[in-house]
Scaffold this active site. Structure first.
Site, PDB file in Angstrom:
ATOM      1  N   SER A 139       0.713  -1.018  -0.166  1.00  0.00           N
ATOM      2  CA  SER A 139       0.243  -0.237   0.030  1.00  0.00           C
ATOM      3  C   SER A 139       0.704   1.486   0.023  1.00  0.00           C
ATOM      4  O   SER A 139       1.598   1.322   0.768  1.00  0.00           O
ATOM      5  CB  SER A 139      -0.874  -0.151   1.519  1.00  0.00           C
ATOM      6  N   TYR A 153      -1.371  -0.074  10.381  1.00  0.00           N
ATOM      7  CA  TYR A 153      -1.124  -0.600   8.610  1.00  0.00           C
ATOM      8  C   TYR A 153      -0.034   0.088   8.065  1.00  0.00           C
ATOM      9  O   TYR A 153       0.166  -1.379   7.413  1.00  0.00           O
ATOM     10  CB  TYR A 153      -2.899  -0.050   8.832  1.00  0.00           C
TER      11      TYR A 153
END
Length: 273
Positions: A139, A153
Site C-alpha cells: 500500500s 496498518y
C-alpha cells in the site's frame, strides 16, 4: 486462450473481493493463467470460479497448514506453481493511544507474516519448476501517514516493501523474482466503511465522497480493482524477467503529490464544488 501467463499455474490470495478478485479474474480471462483462488469465505470464491473457471481452495493465510493446503492444490490441479499473488490484507484503524497489542499483532500476522510464510512455502515448489514470480500487494500507506489512525496498518505494509527487497536478493539464485504493487486509495469493500464515515459526516453519498477524494488526484478519480489485473500480470510474467525487488505504485499519482495538500484541499472543499 493466449496471454502472458498462458498455461501458468498461479495462486491469488484474498480473491473473494476487491483487488484480489479483479486480479484473479484478469489472469484467468485475459492472460490464460490456471488460477487457484483463496480466501476465508467460500461463497464469493465459488461465484468467481463459476464465472471464470478458477479452482477454489478456502483458507486462512495466517495458518501455515492452510497455506500448504492452498499451494498444494495448485500443484495437484496444475502440476506445479509458477506465480503467487499475495493480496490478502487486514485494515483496522485506531489512534495510537487506543491501539492495543492485539490490533498490531493481527495486522502484522495478516499483512506481513502471512506473505513471508506464503513465500517460504511457495519457493521450493517454484524452484522445482525452474523458478517463478511472487507479487506482494502492499500500500502507499507504507510511505506516509495519510491518516492519524493507521500506524499499525502503515507499519505492516512498510514491512512488506522491505520483505520484497530482501527476498528478491535471497531467492534470485533460484530464479524466483519478488516484486511488490503499492495501491493508492481504491474503491473496495475494505475501504468502503472509511469513506462511508466521511460521507455521513458531510451529509453526502458514498459515491460523492469517493468522487471528492479522487478529484484531487492527477488522474482525477479513485482507483478501481480492475486497475490491478494488468500490472499484476506484468510482474508475474516473463515480460518482467529482469525485474526483481521492485515496487510499482499503482496509485493514480498519489505518491507524486504532497498528501498533506490533498487532505487540506478536501477539508476546505468538502462538497467538491
Amino acid at each position: 486462450m493466449s496471454g502472458r501467463l498462458h498455461g501458468r499455474s498461479v495462486v491469488v490470495t484474498g480473491a473473494g473481493s476487491g483487488i484480489g478478485n479483479a486480479i484473479a479474474r484478469h489472469l484467468a480471462v485475459n492472460e490464460g493463467a490456471k488460477v487457484v483462488v483463496t480466501g476465508r469465505r467460500a461463497e464469493p470464491l465459488e461465484q468467481l470460479a463459476d464465472e471464470v473457471g478458477c479452482v477454489v481452495c478456502t483458507g486462512d493465510m495466517t495458518s501455515r497448514d492452510d497455506v500448504r493446503k492452498v499451494l498444494g492444490t495448485a500443484v495437484d490441479e496444475f502440476g506445479g506453481l509458477d506465480a503467487l499473488i499475495s493480496n490478502h490484507g487486514l485494515l483496522t484503524l485506531a489512534d495510537f493511544q487506543n491501539t492495543d497489542e492485539q490490533i498490531w499483532r493481527d495486522m502484522l500476522d495478516t499483512n506481513t507474516i502471512a506473505p513471508f510464510v506464503l513465500t517460504q512455502e511457495a519457493a521450493p515448489l517454484m524452484e522445482q519448476g525452474g523458478g517463478g514470480a511472487v507479487v506482494f500487494v502492499a500500500s502507499v500507506a507504507a510511505y506516509f501517514a495519510y491518516a492519524p489512525d493507521n500506524a499499525a496498518y502503515s507499519s505492516s505494509k512498510g514491512a512488506v516493501i522491505t520483505l520484497t527487497r530482501s527476498l528478491a536478493v535471497e531467492l534470485g539464485s533460484a530464479n524466483i523474482r519478488v516484486n511488490c504493487i503499492c495501491p493508492g486509495l481504491v474503491r473496495t469493500p475494505m475501504v468502503d466503511p472509511i469513506f462511508q464515515q466521511v460521507a455521513d459526516a458531510q451529509g453526502i453519498s458514498l459515491d460523492e465522497a469517493y468522487a471528492i477524494c479522487g478529484a484531487e488526484l492527477p488522474t482525477g478519480r479513485m482507483g478501481l480493482p480492475e486497475d490491478f489485473g494488468a500490472p499484476a500480470a506484468f510482474l508475474a510474467s516473463d515480460e518482467s524477467r529482469w525485474i526483481t525487488g521492485a515496487v510499482l505504485n499503482v496509485d493514480g499519482g498519489t505518491t507524486a503529490l504532497n498528501p498533506g495538500i490533498m487532505s487540506v484541499v478536501a477539508q476546505m472543499n468538502p462538497t467538491g464544488q
